[in-house]
Motif scaffolding. Sequence first.
Motif, mmCIF file in Angstrom:
data_model
loop_
_atom_site.group_PDB
_atom_site.id
_atom_site.type_symbol
_atom_site.label_atom_id
_atom_site.label_comp_id
_atom_site.label_asym_id
_atom_site.label_seq_id
_atom_site.Cartn_x
_atom_site.Cartn_y
_atom_site.Cartn_z
ATOM 1 N N GLN A 5 4.025 15.469 -5.362
ATOM 2 C CA GLN A 5 4.403 14.253 -4.715
ATOM 3 C C GLN A 5 3.460 14.079 -3.508
ATOM 4 N N HIS A 6 2.731 12.866 -3.328
ATOM 5 C CA HIS A 6 1.837 12.756 -2.125
ATOM 6 C C HIS A 6 2.506 12.154 -0.975
ATOM 7 N N GLY A 7 3.614 11.724 -0.760
ATOM 8 C CA GLY A 7 4.379 11.228 0.197
ATOM 9 C C GLY A 7 5.967 11.036 0.028
ATOM 10 N N ASP A 8 6.608 10.670 0.935
ATOM 11 C CA ASP A 8 8.099 10.682 0.787
ATOM 12 C C ASP A 8 8.415 9.066 0.243
ATOM 13 N N ASP A 9 9.713 8.583 0.315
ATOM 14 C CA ASP A 9 10.107 7.562 -0.389
ATOM 15 C C ASP A 9 9.505 6.445 0.675
ATOM 16 N N VAL A 10 9.046 6.626 1.821
ATOM 17 C CA VAL A 10 8.536 5.639 2.730
ATOM 18 C C VAL A 10 6.803 5.553 2.801
ATOM 19 N N GLY A 11 6.182 6.616 2.106
ATOM 20 C CA GLY A 11 5.057 6.971 2.260
ATOM 21 C C GLY A 11 4.261 8.084 3.298
#
Length: 81
Positions: A5-11
Amino acid sequence: MKQIQHGDDVGQIQLGSEDVEAAAVAGDVMVDFNVLTARKSGPDNLISCDFIDGKLATVTPAPVALHCALIEVRYDTKHKP
């Protein structure tokens, strides 16, 4: 197979936090915080990010959002308090 995963749900990417205790010093304590890429694919930095630079007393005590973009996008970086 584990998904990266490179970022959460908002990047957003959480880089962590660190508390540092320092002995008392005379005068103003200065802060300089910059974000750079690892430069594994070439010798040049690939991103342009906001930065913090100045007296510690003027830095916002809460988490500060630093925005980044690829250098080729020509993002205007901002000096954050």
